[in-house]
Design an enzyme around this catalytic site. Structure first.
Site, PDB file in Angstrom:
ATOM      1  N   ARG A 292      43.417  41.052  31.236  1.00 41.00           N
ATOM      2  CA  ARG A 292      43.530  42.282  30.426  1.00 41.00           C
ATOM      3  C   ARG A 292      44.313  42.113  29.127  1.00 41.00           C
ATOM      4  O   ARG A 292      43.882  42.628  28.098  1.00 41.00           O
ATOM      5  CB  ARG A 292      44.099  43.424  31.270  1.00 41.00           C
ATOM      6  CG  ARG A 292      43.284  43.780  32.509  1.00 41.00           C
ATOM      7  CD  ARG A 292      41.809  43.834  32.270  1.00 41.00           C
ATOM      8  NE  ARG A 292      41.076  44.343  33.422  1.00 41.00           N
ATOM      9  CZ  ARG A 292      39.754  44.361  33.520  1.00 41.00           C
ATOM     10  NH1 ARG A 292      39.003  43.899  32.531  1.00 41.00           N
ATOM     11  NH2 ARG A 292      39.169  44.843  34.597  1.00 41.00           N
TER      12      ARG A 292
ATOM     13  N   SER B 229      33.163  47.460  44.251  1.00 40.08           N
ATOM     14  CA  SER B 229      33.533  47.404  42.841  1.00 40.08           C
ATOM     15  C   SER B 229      34.085  46.002  42.574  1.00 40.08           C
ATOM     16  O   SER B 229      35.037  45.561  43.213  1.00 40.08           O
ATOM     17  CB  SER B 229      34.585  48.470  42.559  1.00 40.08           C
ATOM     18  OG  SER B 229      35.242  48.151  41.350  1.00 40.08           O
TER      19      SER B 229
ATOM     20  N   ASP C 280      44.372  48.589  35.540  1.00 42.37           N
ATOM     21  CA  ASP C 280      43.767  48.029  34.336  1.00 42.37           C
ATOM     22  C   ASP C 280      43.939  48.919  33.108  1.00 42.37           C
ATOM     23  O   ASP C 280      44.152  48.440  32.005  1.00 42.37           O
ATOM     24  CB  ASP C 280      42.291  47.718  34.585  1.00 42.37           C
ATOM     25  CG  ASP C 280      42.123  46.497  35.478  1.00 42.37           C
ATOM     26  OD1 ASP C 280      42.973  45.595  35.386  1.00 42.37           O
ATOM     27  OD2 ASP C 280      41.167  46.453  36.271  1.00 42.37           O
TER      28      ASP C 280
ATOM     29  N   ASP D 296      28.906  51.398  33.670  1.00 42.48           N
ATOM     30  CA  ASP D 296      29.985  52.237  33.114  1.00 42.48           C
ATOM     31  C   ASP D 296      30.117  52.060  31.606  1.00 42.48           C
ATOM     32  O   ASP D 296      30.143  53.028  30.854  1.00 42.48           O
ATOM     33  CB  ASP D 296      31.338  51.885  33.752  1.00 42.48           C
ATOM     34  CG  ASP D 296      31.475  52.443  35.163  1.00 42.48           C
ATOM     35  OD1 ASP D 296      30.769  53.423  35.489  1.00 42.48           O
ATOM     36  OD2 ASP D 296      32.276  51.893  35.933  1.00 42.48           O
TER      37      ASP D 296
HETATM   38  N1  ARG Z   1      43.649  45.186  42.148  1.00 44.64           N
HETATM   39  C1  ARG Z   1      43.416  44.180  41.169  1.00 44.64           C
HETATM   40  C2  ARG Z   1      44.289  44.387  39.978  1.00 44.64           C
HETATM   41  O1  ARG Z   1      44.780  45.459  39.770  1.00 44.64           O
HETATM   42  C3  ARG Z   1      41.972  44.042  40.811  1.00 44.64           C
HETATM   43  C4  ARG Z   1      41.295  45.223  40.205  1.00 44.64           C
HETATM   44  C5  ARG Z   1      39.925  44.821  39.805  1.00 44.64           C
HETATM   45  N2  ARG Z   1      38.973  45.843  39.633  1.00 44.64           N
HETATM   46  C6  ARG Z   1      37.868  45.967  40.409  1.00 44.64           C
HETATM   47  N3  ARG Z   1      36.942  46.752  39.996  1.00 44.64           N
HETATM   48  N4  ARG Z   1      37.727  45.326  41.521  1.00 44.64           N
HETATM   49  O2  ARG Z   1      44.510  43.477  39.225  1.00 44.64           O
END
Ligand code: ARG
Length: 412
Positions: free
Chosen positions: A93, A173, A122, A13
């Site tokens: 983040r 993912s 995110d 990506d």
């Molecule tokens: N659901 C979690 C969060 O919002 C993890 C998201 C992580 N992204 C992924 N591609 N698995 O913090």
């Protein structure tokens, strides 16, 4: 050409994003890779970024700052989102947003970019963080603006002469850093299906974990873990070590239906051995050193803190207030906790603290009891006073009614 700093993981990506930002948007792209530990792309990130046409690739090792100033404060607060998720991705983040803004200033960039989609948390964490730290920076989110299928991305890169062997698309993912691994999508989207073995990478299953338990002693000072088995250890090494050990013993797996900020419920699989071990041990130490009132309020504050982190409000006065409260509660949360790791469980089996409120003389049923049992009679008479008065004034002659209130049994 205007300059832009992109948060670059080295995955497909963000590699596509480098080219896209240059070709479609006319930016000179500086790829910023932030190393928070445990990323598989780390070794190839520089060559990939340059191959994709980045002006330069900057790698910042932020592991120590991440653990010290993000993960450990969350640990001290007991911040676990919806009682399940220790917040690995969410905690990373704001640090990434901060570094994006810093590097943008250093490089004279007018824009920053990230690879988040428009469906997750995110994007919120990045955007709110960046906007708070420097509202003048433009934010570009290529994946949110124009999501390309995997094949399209590979084709797009090829058209621009970039031929990277991407290998098979993984079935999920994934996001990972020292504090945990997050997996979603693919077969995990069916909440009725047990996650397949491949969903887990850091942890063994309980069945495959060693039959023999392992014992650890974790020492805390003011709520921060500082020793392992009696020896001082730096935060990053401690977390790495506990991830390995916990993973070996099958500790730290979480299967959870989670509420995203954007209103979607999603099924998430987490692996966070170090976080789970440190949280359980820390809670045991608080049980020794905090009063019951402190424990009660802190549980509530910890949940609020988890939500604030999850919802992208790291850089807020609300956070400062909570952090001040949490730090105050940790004054006496120092001591050592013994934890047993065995077949998927991290169990506290011992604890000791200089400022412990546990008093064996008061607790014991042995002869050396220091507690005055006769004083209990007077205490109970006062404690039950209002209930006794109320029973007489309001429930007089209504004993069957009383029983109904106290022990509702339908029509019976
Ligand atoms: N659901 C979690 C969060 O919002 C993890 C998201 C992580 N992204 C992924 N591609 N698995 O913090």
């Amino acid at each position: 050409m205007p300059k832009l700093v992109l948060a670059y993981s080295g995955g497909l990506d963000t590699t596509t994003a480098i080219k896209w930002l240059a070709v479609e948007r006319g930016y000179e792209v500086i790829a910023l890779n932030i190393d928070l530990g445990r990323s598989k792309e780390q070794p190839v990130v520089e060559e990939r970024g340059l191959a994709a046409g980045a002006l330069k690739v900057r790698v910042i090792d932020a592991k120590e700052d991440f653990v010290r100033y993000f993960a450990f404060p969350a640990l001290a607060a007991g911040a676990v989102y919806q009682d399940a998720y220790p917040l690995a991705t969410a905690l990373a983040r704001p640090l990434m947003a901060k570094l994006l803004v810093d590097v943008a200033h250093e490089e004279g960039a007018t824009a920053v970019a990230h690879g988040c989609t428009g469906k997750g948390n995110d994007q919120v964490r990045f955007d709110v963080g960046i906007q708070t730290l420097d509202p003048s920076l433009e934010i570009v989110a290529p994946t949110r603006e124009q999501a390309m299928a995997r094949e399209t991305q590979i084709e797009y890169l090829k058209q621009h002469g970039i031929d990277i062997p991407w290998g098979d698309k993984g079935p999920f993912s994934i996001d990972e850093n020292l504090w945990g691994r997050s997996a979603e999508a693919g077969v995990l989207e069916d909440p009725w299906q047990e996650p397949p073995a491949e969903a887990y990478e850091w942890t063994r299953s309980a069945e495959e974990a060693p039959a023999e338990p392992a014992y650890l002693e974790i020492g805390y000072e003011h709520g921060m873990p500082v020793t392992l088995d009696g020896a001082e250890i730096n935060p990053v090494d401690l977390v790495e070590r506990l991830n390995d050990l916990g993973g070996l013993h099958g500790v730290g797996r979480v299967d959870h239906i989670e509420d995203r900020l954007v209103g979607i419920k999603s099924r998430e699989i987490y692996e966070a051995p170090a976080a789970v071990i440190l949280l359980v041990a820390h809670r045991a130490l608080e049980a020794m050193t905090l009063s019951k009132q402190q424990i009660k309020l802190k549980k509530y504050i910890g949940a609020e803190y988890a939500e604030l982190i999850y919802n992208g409000l790291w850089f807020s006065p609300h956070h400062q207030d909570i952090a001040a409260y949490v730090a105050s509660t940790q004054r006496h949360v120092s001591g050592t906790v013994r934890v047993r790791l065995h077949r998927g469980n991290a169990t506290v089996v011992g604890r000791t603290a200089p400022a412990s409120l546990y008093d064996r003389g008061l607790a014991t049923y042995d002869r050396d009891d220091t507690y005055d049992q006769s004083a209990a009679v007077g205490f109970i008479s006062i404690w039950g006073l209002q209930t006794r008065v109320q029973a007489r004034r309001q429930l007089l002659g209504e004993l069957p009614e009383t029983l109904k209130i106290a022990m509702p049994r339908g029509d019976a």
